[in-house]
Design a protein around this motif. Structure first.
Motif, PDB file in Angstrom:
ATOM      1  N   ASP A   1      -2.088  -0.831  -1.654  1.00 43.03           N
ATOM      2  CA  ASP A   1      -2.260   0.222  -2.843  1.00 43.03           C
ATOM      3  C   ASP A   1      -0.898   0.834  -2.833  1.00 43.03           C
ATOM      4  O   ASP A   1      -0.507   1.467  -3.715  1.00 43.03           O
TER       5      ASP A   1
ATOM      6  N   SER B   1       1.532   7.110   5.924  1.00 45.69           N
ATOM      7  CA  SER B   1       0.136   7.284   6.491  1.00 45.69           C
ATOM      8  C   SER B   1      -0.945   5.953   6.323  1.00 45.69           C
ATOM      9  O   SER B   1      -0.368   4.934   5.712  1.00 45.69           O
ATOM     10  N   GLU B   2      -1.883   6.380   6.815  1.00 39.71           N
ATOM     11  CA  GLU B   2      -2.949   5.137   6.696  1.00 39.71           C
ATOM     12  C   GLU B   2      -3.325   4.502   5.321  1.00 39.71           C
ATOM     13  O   GLU B   2      -3.192   5.405   4.396  1.00 39.71           O
ATOM     14  N   GLY B   3      -3.560   3.379   5.177  1.00 36.57           N
ATOM     15  CA  GLY B   3      -4.107   2.957   3.816  1.00 36.57           C
ATOM     16  C   GLY B   3      -3.607   1.553   3.513  1.00 36.57           C
ATOM     17  O   GLY B   3      -2.737   0.701   4.254  1.00 36.57           O
ATOM     18  N   PRO B   4      -4.330   0.912   2.684  1.00 41.37           N
ATOM     19  CA  PRO B   4      -3.994  -0.703   2.647  1.00 41.37           C
ATOM     20  C   PRO B   4      -2.424  -0.774   2.075  1.00 41.37           C
ATOM     21  O   PRO B   4      -2.010  -0.053   1.190  1.00 41.37           O
TER      22      PRO B   4
ATOM     23  N   LYS C   1       3.339   9.624   1.944  1.00 47.76           N
ATOM     24  CA  LYS C   1       1.969   9.222   1.671  1.00 47.76           C
ATOM     25  C   LYS C   1       2.105   7.710   2.252  1.00 47.76           C
ATOM     26  O   LYS C   1       0.823   7.420   2.892  1.00 47.76           O
ATOM     27  N   ALA C   2       2.980   7.144   1.817  1.00 49.53           N
ATOM     28  CA  ALA C   2       2.952   5.670   2.158  1.00 49.53           C
ATOM     29  C   ALA C   2       2.884   5.411   3.875  1.00 49.53           C
ATOM     30  O   ALA C   2       2.506   4.343   4.501  1.00 49.53           O
TER      31      ALA C   2
ATOM     32  N   ARG D   1       4.363  -0.071   1.974  1.00 50.18           N
ATOM     33  CA  ARG D   1       4.248  -0.344   3.539  1.00 50.18           C
ATOM     34  C   ARG D   1       4.337  -1.710   4.151  1.00 50.18           C
ATOM     35  O   ARG D   1       4.355  -1.456   5.325  1.00 50.18           O
TER      36      ARG D   1
END
Ligand code: 6PG
Length: 232
Positions: free
Chosen positions: A212, A206-209, A203-204, A216
């Protein structure tokens, strides 16, 4: 993600391989500069690896300094202390000869004066560190880069080397090395175990701030090659 992933069948196989890798870095550092610095994470994952590494007699431990990537702001008699974990699990037997630099520097709170004491000790260590070993929480934190951390932005962008941080889910106030210091390393490793942590890593990745899932910040950087050690 510019990381290399090494998967192992068992936790024991991972511990043996990670200890071998760390020993190589420490011996390279000792050979090149007469000393080596190892910065480790706390928590529950590293205990088996610490025990395997600490038993190795092929490292001149008197020339090794061990420190932490983060610490709960408690003294070394507290069961929550990462320094206690390192002293009990790593700095035994041959590794008892190593020098340990704690991040907790006294008092009930990581005040600016206390953090100044911590930074005096960390700044006295040679850089780059020879090895930095990170863990990861189920929420995607690493070191004490917790989502919602009051000082997370400074931890991700500041000069450090260490700062205080408080966050939901962190328990006690923490002290953590900043990202810049974690990346100033000859060897950078992420040690995670279990299917749930693997799902968190995916999950980390993948895309995202970053805020969050602060792991990352490690996965997305291209300064220092990252190797991920994983076992079921
Ligand atoms: O002080 C700490 O808790 C650690 O330094 C922290 O960053 C740890 O690596 C993760 O929380 C994973 O902890 P577990 O190994 O217990 O899952």
């Amino acid at each position: 993600m510019n990381a290399t992933r090494r998967s192992f069948g068992t936790k024991e196989d991972l511990a043996l391989a990670l200890a071998e890798t760390v020993a190589e870095h420490l011996n390279d550092g000792i050979g090149a500069r007469g000393h080596a610095v190892l910065a480790v994470s706390g928590g529950s994952t590293p205990a088996r690896f610490f025990a395997v590494l600490g038993r190795r007699k092929d490292i001149d431990w008197e020339k090794v300094t061990v420190t932490l990537v983060d610490e709960r702001w408690v003294d070394e008699t507290n069961d929550r202390s990462n320094a206690l974990l390192v002293n009990e699990k790593l700095l035994q037997g041959p590794a008892a000869s190593a020098h340990f630099v704690p991040l907790y520097s006294g008092g009930d709170e990581p005040t600016s004066a206390a953090i100044a004491r911590t930074n005096l000790a960390v700044n006295a260590l040679p850089t780059p560190f020879d090895v930095v070993i990170l863990g990861m929480g189920h929420d995607g934190h690493t070191a004490s880069f917790f989502p919602g951390g009051d000082n997370l932005a400074a931890a991700l962008t500041g000069e450090g080397p260490a700062l205080a941080i408080r966050a939901p889910g962190a328990g006690e106030p923490r002290v953590t090395l900043v990202l810049k210091r974690l990346l100033d390393a000859s060897g950078l490793y992420l040690h995670i175990e279990g299917e749930e942590k693997l799902a968190t890593l995916e999950k980390a990745a993948s895309e995202g701030p970053v805020e969050d899932m602060p792991i990352r910040s490690i996965l997305r950087q291209s300064q220092t090659p990252l190797t991920i050690f994983w076992s079921p």
